[in-house]
Design a protein around this motif. Structure first.
Motif, PDB file in Angstrom:
ATOM      1  N   ALA A  37       0.993  -0.997   0.156  1.00 51.95           N
ATOM      2  CA  ALA A  37      -0.333   0.071  -0.048  1.00 51.95           C
ATOM      3  C   ALA A  37       0.932   1.615  -0.231  1.00 51.95           C
ATOM      4  CB  ALA A  37      -1.176  -0.313   1.077  1.00 51.95           C
ATOM      5  N   SER A  38       0.667   1.978  -0.910  1.00 48.29           N
ATOM      6  CA  SER A  38       1.094   3.841  -1.252  1.00 48.29           C
ATOM      7  C   SER A  38       0.588   4.774   0.084  1.00 48.29           C
ATOM      8  CB  SER A  38       1.203   3.669  -2.004  1.00 48.29           C
ATOM      9  OG  SER A  38       1.566   4.879  -2.417  1.00 48.29           O
ATOM     10  N   SER A  39       1.511   4.764   1.760  1.00 53.38           N
ATOM     11  CA  SER A  39       0.756   5.385   2.190  1.00 53.38           C
ATOM     12  C   SER A  39       0.998   6.639   1.949  1.00 53.38           C
ATOM     13  CB  SER A  39       1.526   5.239   3.620  1.00 53.38           C
ATOM     14  OG  SER A  39       2.953   5.897   3.486  1.00 53.38           O
ATOM     15  N   GLU A  40       1.237   7.392   0.947  1.00 56.29           N
ATOM     16  CA  GLU A  40       1.386   8.940   0.408  1.00 56.29           C
ATOM     17  C   GLU A  40       0.454   8.981  -0.663  1.00 56.29           C
ATOM     18  OE1 GLU A  40       4.480  11.513  -2.825  1.00 56.29           O
ATOM     19  OE2 GLU A  40       4.847   9.255  -2.361  1.00 56.29           O
ATOM     20  N   TYR A  41      -0.183   8.535  -1.234  1.00 59.86           N
ATOM     21  CA  TYR A  41      -0.919   8.357  -2.521  1.00 59.86           C
ATOM     22  C   TYR A  41      -2.522   7.925  -1.196  1.00 59.86           C
ATOM     23  CZ  TYR A  41       2.583   9.658  -5.621  1.00 59.86           C
ATOM     24  OH  TYR A  41       2.566  10.670  -5.691  1.00 59.86           O
ATOM     25  N   GLY A  42      -2.593   7.714  -0.551  1.00 60.33           N
ATOM     26  CA  GLY A  42      -3.881   7.321   0.484  1.00 60.33           C
ATOM     27  C   GLY A  42      -3.972   5.939   0.267  1.00 60.33           C
ATOM     28  N   SER A  43      -2.778   4.994   0.674  1.00 64.75           N
ATOM     29  CA  SER A  43      -2.940   3.136   0.822  1.00 64.75           C
ATOM     30  C   SER A  43      -3.226   2.508   0.360  1.00 64.75           C
ATOM     31  CB  SER A  43      -3.841   2.860   2.177  1.00 64.75           C
ATOM     32  OG  SER A  43      -3.274   3.994   3.019  1.00 64.75           O
ATOM     33  N   TYR A  44      -3.594   3.370  -1.703  1.00 62.67           N
ATOM     34  CA  TYR A  44      -3.369   2.845  -3.407  1.00 62.67           C
ATOM     35  C   TYR A  44      -2.253   1.837  -3.291  1.00 62.67           C
ATOM     36  CZ  TYR A  44      -5.186   3.393  -7.630  1.00 62.67           C
ATOM     37  OH  TYR A  44      -6.117   3.222  -8.871  1.00 62.67           O
ATOM     38  N   THR A  45      -3.585   0.423  -2.986  1.00 66.26           N
ATOM     39  CA  THR A  45      -2.837  -0.832  -3.372  1.00 66.26           C
ATOM     40  C   THR A  45      -2.868  -1.195  -4.957  1.00 66.26           C
ATOM     41  OG1 THR A  45      -3.147  -1.399  -0.939  1.00 66.26           O
ATOM     42  CG2 THR A  45      -2.053  -3.682  -2.251  1.00 66.26           C
ATOM     43  N   GLN A  46      -2.041  -1.835  -5.698  1.00 68.73           N
ATOM     44  CA  GLN A  46      -1.793  -2.259  -6.709  1.00 68.73           C
ATOM     45  C   GLN A  46      -2.297  -3.957  -6.836  1.00 68.73           C
ATOM     46  OE1 GLN A  46      -0.392   0.546 -10.714  1.00 68.73           O
ATOM     47  NE2 GLN A  46       0.821  -0.965  -9.519  1.00 68.73           N
ATOM     48  N   ALA A  47      -3.132  -4.779  -7.840  1.00 73.09           N
ATOM     49  CA  ALA A  47      -2.995  -5.581  -7.706  1.00 73.09           C
ATOM     50  C   ALA A  47      -2.702  -5.866  -9.209  1.00 73.09           C
ATOM     51  CB  ALA A  47      -4.646  -5.831  -8.505  1.00 73.09           C
ATOM     52  N   TYR A  48      -1.925  -7.459  -9.169  1.00 73.22           N
ATOM     53  CA  TYR A  48      -1.113  -7.771 -10.208  1.00 73.22           C
ATOM     54  C   TYR A  48      -1.818  -9.418 -10.510  1.00 73.22           C
ATOM     55  CZ  TYR A  48       1.973  -4.089  -8.650  1.00 73.22           C
ATOM     56  OH  TYR A  48       2.851  -3.526  -8.625  1.00 73.22           O
TER      57      TYR A  48
END
Length: 265
Positions: A37-48
């Protein structure tokens, strides 16, 4: 990967109140793995899917919690210019063009009939790293009660041609670029409950639709339609346990002849 033509579906994400539950569900049904999760961008989490970025999940902004819904993003070469065309053609810009670091620029919009979609001007993040393979995006359709509004709006904002499927049982059009169909438009009938808003239905590729449906239902999902065979593949519509609607499709399993499709002036 080359930058996609204007109007091409290029990314999909969804907000979930319980992101961990969403990761568990889609991991089991679509075989996704997830990055940090990218805390800098609102915990945006990519799926693969097989190591390729195919979607993302994110928690809602505090105070804006609501029912989960998948959002499809359409490619733009200039998000600000696209936002101007959205307004000029009767749409609403829900989120002004926002630069997301060096990843790209996004905005959120709504067509005159209420269909919400995203716009993505690529930076280093060009969108889907894979399409049309198991776990990845395959297709999408606009579901609307006011098809005439969508048919006027989307080809005015993006360089779409319009084709009509000749079928007396449904009102279905495809928006295309250079003859390649990119996005469907389906008229919502009375079979849809009045409380269901217009939306974009995102299809993800799976190798076995029936197995995906069975696993989704086991995990608390709801079967909305199908599974059904068609000339374009075997598919089914589902809602995940948090209410987000999506479809699964196996494009290798087809039945019947492709209906006649004619251009619309």
């Amino acid at each position: 990967m080359a930058v996609r033509p204007e109007g091409t579906p290029c990314w999909a994400d969804a907000m979930f109140t319980d992101v961990e539950a969403a990761k568990s569900f889609y991991g089991e049904v679509l075989g996704w793995t997830f990055g940090n999760a990218s805390s800098e961008y609102g915990s945006y989490t990519q799926a693969y899917a097989d190591g390729k970025a195919v979607a993302a999940v994110v928690p809602p902004v505090p105070g804006q919690e609501g029912e989960s819904q998948w959002c499809l993003y359409l490619a733009a070469t200039d998000a600000a210019a696209t936002a101007a065309r959205i307004r000029a053609n009767g749409g609403d810009v829900l989120l002004e063009p926002l630069q997301v670091g060096d990843f790209g620029t996004m905005c959120l919009a709504r067509d005159p009939g209420g269909v919400v979609f995203g716009v993505w001007q690529a930076g280093v993040h060009e969108g889907f790293e894979a399409v049309g393979v198991p776990g990845a995006y395959s297709w999408a359709e606009i579901y609307t009660r006011e098809p005439e509004k969508s048919d006027a709006f989307f080809p005015a904002v993006f360089p779409y041609g319009v084709k009509q499927i000749q079928d007396d049982t449904i009102d279905f059009r495809a928006y295309d670029i250079g003859g390649d169909s990119l996005l469907g438009r389906m008229t919502m009938t009375d079979e849809f409950p009045a409380e269901v808003p217009p939306y974009i239905n995102v299809y993800f590729d799976v190798p076995d639709v029936d197995a995906a449906v069975a696993r989704a239902v086991e995990l608390g999902g709801t079967l909305k339609f199908g599974p059904m065979d068609s000339p374009f593949g075997r598919f089914a519509a589902l809602a995940d346990p948090q209410g987000a609607v999506f479809s699964v499709i196996d494009v290798a399993t087809t039945e019947g002849e492709v209906p006649e499709i004619t251009g619309v002036p």
